[in-house]
Write a protein that holds these residues in place. Sequence first.
Motif, PDB file in Angstrom:
ATOM      1  N   TYR A 119      34.499  36.843  34.081  1.00  0.00           N
ATOM      2  CA  TYR A 119      35.092  38.008  34.736  1.00  0.00           C
ATOM      3  C   TYR A 119      36.303  37.678  35.600  1.00  0.00           C
ATOM      4  O   TYR A 119      37.273  38.405  35.617  1.00  0.00           O
ATOM      5  N   ASP A 123      31.519  44.502  36.878  1.00  0.00           N
ATOM      6  CA  ASP A 123      31.028  43.697  35.763  1.00  0.00           C
ATOM      7  C   ASP A 123      29.510  43.658  35.794  1.00  0.00           C
ATOM      8  O   ASP A 123      28.893  43.688  36.866  1.00  0.00           O
ATOM      9  N   LYS A 138      40.166  43.441  41.080  1.00  0.00           N
ATOM     10  CA  LYS A 138      38.841  42.821  41.111  1.00  0.00           C
ATOM     11  C   LYS A 138      38.489  42.314  42.511  1.00  0.00           C
ATOM     12  O   LYS A 138      37.702  41.369  42.671  1.00  0.00           O
TER      13      LYS A 138
END
Length: 459
Positions: A202, A377, A396
């Motif tokens: 991720y 995620d 993120k």
Amino acid sequence: MTQNIKPTHFRSEGDVNTTPARQAWNASMDDERTQALLKRDSEVFLHQAMSTPCLDTLEAAEGIYIQDAKGKKYMDFHGNNVHQLGYGHPHVIKRVQEQIAKLPFSPRRFTNETAIECAEKLTQICGGELNRVLFAPGGTSAVGMALKLARHITGNYKVVSLWDSFHGASLDAISVGGEACFRQGMGPLMAGVERIPPSVSYRGAFPVADGSDVHYADYLEYVIEKEGGVGAFIAEAVRNTDVQVPSKAYWKRIREICDKHNVMLIIDDIPNGMGRSGEWFTYQAYDIEPDMLCIGKGLGGGLVPIAAMVTKDKYNTAEQISMGHYTHEKSPIGCAAALATMEAIEQDGLLDKAKADSQFMREKLLEMKAKYPVIGDVRGIGMLWGIELVTDYESKARAYDEAEAVLYQCLNNGVSFKVSQGNVIQLSPPLIITREQLTEALAIFEEAIAKVCKDFNYI
């Protein structure tokens, strides 16, 4: 949404002991007996990060539940990874009680049938060439034995490990571990340790467009060739804390590199072994075999501390070296618990159950990811899942406050779990959990996620 918070090393293990949210939780412990016990705990135990102050006091544990002094029950989705069988599994208790009545201790230099049977059963479920065992009182000690054996076999003392990894809290274990919070202020540690980036799907150090991860394995070969004198590579097949799940291609390449350069591959399956991946041991899901396997935690059935290092017959060459030399080297009680744990997993069909429950969890968590923008995620294997919370999909950025809010709401509603890296919700329920209980726990979790999205103004 969360403001731009500078990450600090203490977040790597989800340490929430010093935040305002934790202080509010402590203040909510209004039961007099609970407060008295917490006060006595604080006054007698040496304080340490990630353990002090305690969340609550416990007086009972059964099945998937832990129960506090007020009688409140929590579904335990953390359990320090000892609770594959939950708590108080009747078969484990029966075998341990029988062993205590017959032979409670076996002094070193003597052996006993229970220890032999346990070792034999352990090599059976490992399969392949892993057929030599040493028991130890805990997982950290098993890691230490593996590192010593690798030095003896290869003649090389250098070790390669992964950043953000955890292999125990002793000085040798934190030397090879990759979490800075355990090494801070400790001064010089074991020499010869090199760390490389882990395979992270991720937010990896070297992301590629197609999401592949084999290039992280190639980096191991680069370091081995440049550094020289490397005797071992140690890693979890699947990282437990924030749940990183490499590809089969990654592990196939790692095995090839270790073989090519005569480097011992040590798999640390201490938290994930005994069925959490849906296999006895996590490496078996990748169709590889390590040179050494370290196991512990769940091996004792959530009842007795016991660990083991398992290796191959061709490495049985250290007769003149004390590899472990532990007082409880062949503990009859520990081995009785471990043997009963393996028997219970087989008798209850828990490996197949873990695979079926894994698919159920995957579907439910992916449904939540599609619904709630705070979930960046979802990743996992078997009964080990990580849900990474972020402030937005593009950057993120880690959603620290949101993860903490989810934790405390779930605790209030009776589900306990761990937060790793400050923003990754780690769910590792007992393998014995019923589908009804699992559904209830995930509903509590989703309720907390929905509330956080509303409270933090996620659209």
